[in-house]
Design an enzyme around this catalytic site. Structure first.
Site, PDB file in Angstrom:
ATOM      1  N   LYS A   1      38.941  30.246  49.121  1.00  0.00           N
ATOM      2  CA  LYS A   1      37.598  30.425  49.162  1.00  0.00           C
ATOM      3  C   LYS A   1      37.505  31.477  50.458  1.00  0.00           C
ATOM      4  CE  LYS A   1      33.918  27.606  50.932  1.00  0.00           C
ATOM      5  NZ  LYS A   1      32.908  26.401  50.626  1.00  0.00           N
TER       6      LYS A   1
ATOM      7  N   LYS B   1      35.034  32.986  53.263  1.00  0.00           N
ATOM      8  CA  LYS B   1      33.709  33.184  53.805  1.00  0.00           C
ATOM      9  C   LYS B   1      33.359  34.382  53.868  1.00  0.00           C
ATOM     10  CE  LYS B   1      33.089  28.683  54.915  1.00  0.00           C
ATOM     11  NZ  LYS B   1      31.817  27.903  54.361  1.00  0.00           N
TER      12      LYS B   1
ATOM     13  N   GLU C   1      28.935  31.478  46.182  1.00  0.00           N
ATOM     14  CA  GLU C   1      28.591  30.090  46.840  1.00  0.00           C
ATOM     15  C   GLU C   1      27.229  30.537  47.519  1.00  0.00           C
ATOM     16  OE1 GLU C   1      31.357  27.400  48.290  1.00  0.00           O
ATOM     17  OE2 GLU C   1      29.972  25.847  48.916  1.00  0.00           O
TER      18      GLU C   1
ATOM     19  N   ASP D   1      25.145  25.001  46.951  1.00  0.00           N
ATOM     20  CA  ASP D   1      25.544  23.913  48.216  1.00  0.00           C
ATOM     21  C   ASP D   1      24.366  23.379  48.871  1.00  0.00           C
ATOM     22  OD1 ASP D   1      26.656  22.518  50.300  1.00  0.00           O
ATOM     23  OD2 ASP D   1      28.100  24.253  50.886  1.00  0.00           O
TER      24      ASP D   1
ATOM     25  N   LYS E   1      28.781  17.916  48.072  1.00  0.00           N
ATOM     26  CA  LYS E   1      29.455  17.296  49.326  1.00  0.00           C
ATOM     27  C   LYS E   1      28.651  15.840  49.464  1.00  0.00           C
ATOM     28  CE  LYS E   1      29.954  21.581  51.665  1.00  0.00           C
ATOM     29  NZ  LYS E   1      29.224  22.425  52.550  1.00  0.00           N
TER      30      LYS E   1
ATOM     31  N   GLY F   1      33.996  20.445  51.490  1.00  0.00           N
ATOM     32  CA  GLY F   1      34.497  19.876  52.606  1.00  0.00           C
ATOM     33  C   GLY F   1      33.478  20.083  53.886  1.00  0.00           C
TER      34      GLY F   1
HETATM   35  O1  NPG Z   1      37.888  22.644  54.303  1.00  0.00           O
HETATM   36  O2  NPG Z   1      36.547  21.065  54.842  1.00  0.00           O
HETATM   37  C1  NPG Z   1      36.638  22.276  54.750  1.00  0.00           C
HETATM   38  C2  NPG Z   1      35.416  23.118  55.111  1.00  0.00           C
HETATM   39  C3  NPG Z   1      35.115  23.918  53.739  1.00  0.00           C
HETATM   40  O3  NPG Z   1      34.158  25.943  54.219  1.00  0.00           O
HETATM   41  C4  NPG Z   1      34.095  24.801  54.221  1.00  0.00           C
HETATM   42  N1  NPG Z   1      32.853  24.312  54.514  1.00  0.00           N
HETATM   43  O4  NPG Z   1      29.732  25.638  53.943  1.00  0.00           O
HETATM   44  O5  NPG Z   1      31.208  24.852  52.578  1.00  0.00           O
HETATM   45  C5  NPG Z   1      30.924  25.118  53.825  1.00  0.00           C
HETATM   46  C6  NPG Z   1      31.829  25.073  54.839  1.00  0.00           C
HETATM   47  C7  NPG Z   1      31.217  24.823  56.261  1.00  0.00           C
HETATM   48  C8  NPG Z   1      32.174  25.239  57.169  1.00  0.00           C
HETATM   49  C9  NPG Z   1      30.330  24.211  56.543  1.00  0.00           C
HETATM   50  C10 NPG Z   1      31.803  24.940  58.635  1.00  0.00           C
HETATM   51  C11 NPG Z   1      29.614  24.074  57.918  1.00  0.00           C
HETATM   52  C12 NPG Z   1      30.705  24.417  58.812  1.00  0.00           C
END
Ligand code: NPG
Length: 373
Positions: A161, A163, A213, A238, A262, A290
């Protein structure tokens, strides 16, 4: 069952590497662990709120307050027959799903331990291994991103994934697609775009992505429905989904074709399972998100992702992904098929390490419980 006492414990963990998303860079993670005690067993939960209101309005401070002053007093007065009762007990308190989930999930773990079953089996899980991927933060350049992704592919992650944010999107994702033509890739915008960016998002339709997403506002499902009609790539929501009703509305409106669950965001396992059941009945895939959890939250996510509708790989990487030293164990390591194994022992199958120097802690005792020492 009467809960005898509840503990809250907070500690700050350093990430092994900075993690950059469209709303900033995370260097360290405050973490609140919940421990609920009854019948000689302890159930563990983790609050996924961050130190500031970036991903959600909840923070570690608001969660500590809402748990201490509103949720724990209710928990200590209640008689809990089934784990599902905890969500109902918390229902009169509006919002604050991360605070609710931290306690609700600890109760699921507690009840599983008291019954001598794994949390996965108490939840109705059917998988022994859950497929997982890794979330890759925004990198300084497309080349740096390609290199970072290469390391994760070498580690054995079968789904990546990325960002994204305006200025770090089409060019970056195209570079990854060209470098790794057959990799399973999805992107996560964390609400960084508006409908004015539709053209940019459409340019990613050619990159064979599993999903896009949360491109638009964190509470929106109307504009997402408009956007989904303009895109071939499935939208996954999400931040916009806080409840089973939100999920139903989004599917009815066509705002997304996939949902990220989540448990912290939706109030715990009960609500996660409701959303899972709804999506399964509608043929909409779900996957487990996550929040950079320690092994406590990670173990809860692994158990949840063992339910049959979790058909896409979760953001549940191996324990070593974020922290050099975790506060709980045993940790999770990646199997050769990009899965994590679902613990089979009682509860979540993870215990807190001894001797952790907590930054703060508090214990709440039930009036009905007389401790004998
Ligand atoms: O691997 O636990 C993990 C993180 C996965 O990218 C992830 N979480 O928006 O889904 C999200 C994101 C997140 C990252 C959310 C940082 C908040 C802060």
């Amino acid at each position: 069952m009467r809960i005898e006492s509840v503990e809250l414990k907070q500690v700050q963990l350093e990430l092994t590497a900075p993690f950059t998303t469209s709303f900033g860079t995370t260097l360290r993670r405050p973490c609140i662990i919940t421990a609920v005690h009854a019948e000689g067993e302890t159930g563990l939960g983790e609050c996924v709120a961050f130190d500031g209101p970036w991903y959600s309005y909840e923070t570690t401070t608001t969660a500590w307050h809402v748990m201490s002053d509103f949720l724990i007093p209710r928990l200590l007065e209640a008689n809990i027959a089934e784990p599902e009762d905890v969500w109902s007990l918390f229902a009169p308190i509006r919002g604050h799903n991360m605070a609710k989930a931290a306690l609700e999930m600890a109760c699921w773990d507690l009840i599983a331990r008291c019954r001598g079953v794994s949390l996965a089996s108490l939840l109705g899980g059917t998988r022994e291994r859950v497929p997982v991927g890794v979330s890759v933060g925004i990198q300084p350049s497309p080349d740096a991103l390609v290199e970072t992704v290469g390391h994760f592919l070498d580690d054995g992650y079968g789904r990546i994934k990325l960002k994204i944010a305006p200025g770090a999107d089409v060019e970056f994702v195209t570079a990854v697609r060209e470098a790794y033509p057959s990799a399973l890739v999805q992107v996560d915008a964390n609400s960084a775009y508006t409908l004015a960016d539709t053209n940019t998002l459409q340019q990613m339709d050619h990159l064979d992505l599993l999903l896009i997403e949360q491109p638009l506002s964190p509470d929106d499902i109307v504009d997402h429905a408009w956007l989904q009609r303009e895109l071939n790539t499935p939208i996954c929501l999400d931040e916009s989904i806080h409840s089973p009703d939100d999920a139903r509305h989004a599917l009815d409106l066509g705002s997304c074709r996939i949902i990220n669950i989540k448990p912290g965001r939706v109030g715990g396992h009960n609500q996660s399972r409701e959303i899972h059941n709804l999506c399964l009945s509608r043929g909409a895939p779900v996957w487990c998100g996550g929040m950079l959890e320690t092994n406590v939250g990670r173990a809860h996510n692994v158990a949840l992702a063992s339910l049959p509708g979790f058909s896409l790989p979760g953001d549940i990487s191996a324990s070593s992904r974020y922290y050099a030293q975790d506060i709980a164990g045993p940790g999770f390591s990646l199997n050769d098929d990009s899965t994590l194994s679902v613990p089979t022992g009682p509860g979540i199958g993870v215990e807190l390490e001894h001797g952790i120097a907590w930054d703060r802690s508090a214990t709440f005792r039930a009036q009905h419980h007389v401790s004998v020492s």
